[in-house]
Design a protein around this motif. Structure first.
Motif, PDB file in Angstrom:
ATOM      1  N   GLU A   1       0.861  -1.222   0.008  1.00 52.52           N
ATOM      2  CA  GLU A   1       0.272  -0.100  -0.035  1.00 52.52           C
ATOM      3  C   GLU A   1       0.908   1.123   0.060  1.00 52.52           C
ATOM      4  OE1 GLU A   1      -3.002   0.134  -0.541  1.00 52.52           O
ATOM      5  OE2 GLU A   1      -4.374  -1.454   0.578  1.00 52.52           O
TER       6      GLU A   1
ATOM      7  N   ARG B   1       1.014  -3.928   3.490  1.00 54.56           N
ATOM      8  CA  ARG B   1      -0.212  -3.687   4.121  1.00 54.56           C
ATOM      9  C   ARG B   1      -0.342  -4.532   5.546  1.00 54.56           C
ATOM     10  NH1 ARG B   1      -3.018  -6.027   0.410  1.00 54.56           N
ATOM     11  NH2 ARG B   1      -3.261  -4.047  -0.761  1.00 54.56           N
TER      12      ARG B   1
ATOM     13  N   ARG C   1      -4.948   5.871   2.569  1.00 53.37           N
ATOM     14  CA  ARG C   1      -3.833   5.372   1.572  1.00 53.37           C
ATOM     15  C   ARG C   1      -3.877   6.318   0.549  1.00 53.37           C
ATOM     16  NH1 ARG C   1      -6.099   2.120  -2.706  1.00 53.37           N
ATOM     17  NH2 ARG C   1      -8.058   1.495  -2.610  1.00 53.37           N
TER      18      ARG C   1
END
Length: 364
Positions: free
Chosen positions: A63, A77, A173
């Motif tokens: 991410e 992540r 994110r």
């Protein structure tokens, strides 16, 4: 007695720890993800993975988030919940220092400023949201002293440093497309930290990848101070003298440091590459004039790494589907280096999804 090591061993050890010797790994399995890989400018994180021989550059375990110092970084992540707690300010004084500037009065709220902003982000970003729109909505929800009057646009804005440093705790994110950036909610938002936890593990990650280092080095990377960091400084470290400078690394890595040999070959490291994140820049690039070429106020170039040492800078620009890559070496390069630069340029091309690349090496 502290072990004595020279600059050559230190740089060799870091290059090996960071897998610049290219053992071959999927992106999320690379060791540099223990700290994260900065993605400034956008796309440079992919180039950093390519420089380490990642087997393919797409990995759904990664991410892009605002993390260390509020800068965009690529992380695993699965690491994000622990990372959110580890990056939380260690004290109110620490929080104040991290955001003082645009909002000096608001910064005195310390960790409460981080919490208010993170909570607002959770309320605002429930679906993909333009960054500017999210900023305006967060500004409307936080105490006014956490925002400032922007002269050019005649509006109030949440402090940029606070907005981005609270991003991970706020569970957002980044999605970047060209020059546009959007914020989206993480599929699993980390718990909002009550207090910092696990910062020692983050310090150890720095010492593994960029050690030997000092508390001031690690603090500079994390955006805190050596004074704050002493409370979470790991125990059981080995002390060394690196070119006469006291520094530390995990004791189990001392033998590897003493025996480290330079990684042979050429690597084109992008701006913000983990190898360039070390705060002991006098060791990494001893010449101050060369340091100014590599670390600029705006628009850093990439670094040309030859046999484990920084030997120049490089830049690339895209013209249609083609890349034009220009290398500025610090000294004259051997012919074998020139040939290797051509091969490395292909890695850059592949990472950027371009059709072709041309290389120019400027004369010294």
């Amino acid at each position: 007695m502290a072990a004595e090591v020279d600059r050559r061993r230190v740089l060799a050890h870091r290059a090996i720890r960071q897998q610049l010797d290219r053992p071959g790994s999927r992106p999320a399995d690379l060791a540099v993800l223990d700290l994260g890989v900065q993605d400034t400018p956008y796309g440079s994180a992919r180039q950093a993975l390519a420089a380490r021989g990642a087997d393919g550059l797409d990995d759904d375990r990664l991410e892009l988030v605002w993390s260390v110092r509020g800068a965009p970084h690529l992380h695993r992540r699965a690491d994000l919940p622990a990372l959110a707690a580890a990056l939380w300010p260690l004290s109110d004084a620490d929080a104040t220092r991290r955001i003082a500037g645009q909002i000096r009065a608001g910064a005195e709220r310390g960790r409460a400023a981080f919490r208010a902003t993170a909570e607002a982000l959770r309320e605002v970003v429930t679906a993909p949201t333009d960054k500017g729109e999210a900023s305006r909505a967060v500004t409307a929800r936080i105490p006014p002293e956490l925002s400032y009057e922007c002269g050019p646009c005649g509006a109030r804005h949440v402090s940029g440093a606070l907005f981005q440093q609270a991003g991970l705790a706020g569970g957002v994110r980044l999605e970047v497309s060209g020059r546009a950036a959007r914020l989206s909610p993480l599929a699993v938002r980390p718990p909002l930290p009550e207090q910092a936890a696990g910062t020692t593990a983050l310090v150890l990650a720095y010492l593994r990848l960029l050690g030997p280092a000092t508390p001031a080095d690690v603090a500079g990377f994390l955006g805190t101070t050596a004074t704050e960091l002493r409370a979470v400084w790991p125990e059981g470290l080995a002390e060394v003298r690196a070119d006469g400078r006291r520094a530390w690394l995990p004791a189990e890595h001392l033998d590897a440091l003493r025996g480290a040999e330079p990684v042979e070959g050429v690597r084109l490291l992008p701006p913000g590459d983990p190898f360039l994140q070390a705060r002991d820049r006098d060791l990494l690039v001893p010449d101050r004039a060369r340091q100014r070429e590599l670390w600029r106020v705006l628009g850093n170039p990439g670094a040309l790494l030859v046999d484990g040492d920084v030997a120049g800078t490089w830049r690339v620009r895209q013209v249609g589907g083609r890349l034009e890559l220009t290398v500025n070496p610090f000294t004259a390069l051997a012919k074998r280096v020139g040939r290797s630069i051509e091969a490395e340029a292909e890695r850059v091309r592949d990472a950027r999804g371009a059709a072709a690349v041309t290389v120019r090496v400027e004369p010294v």
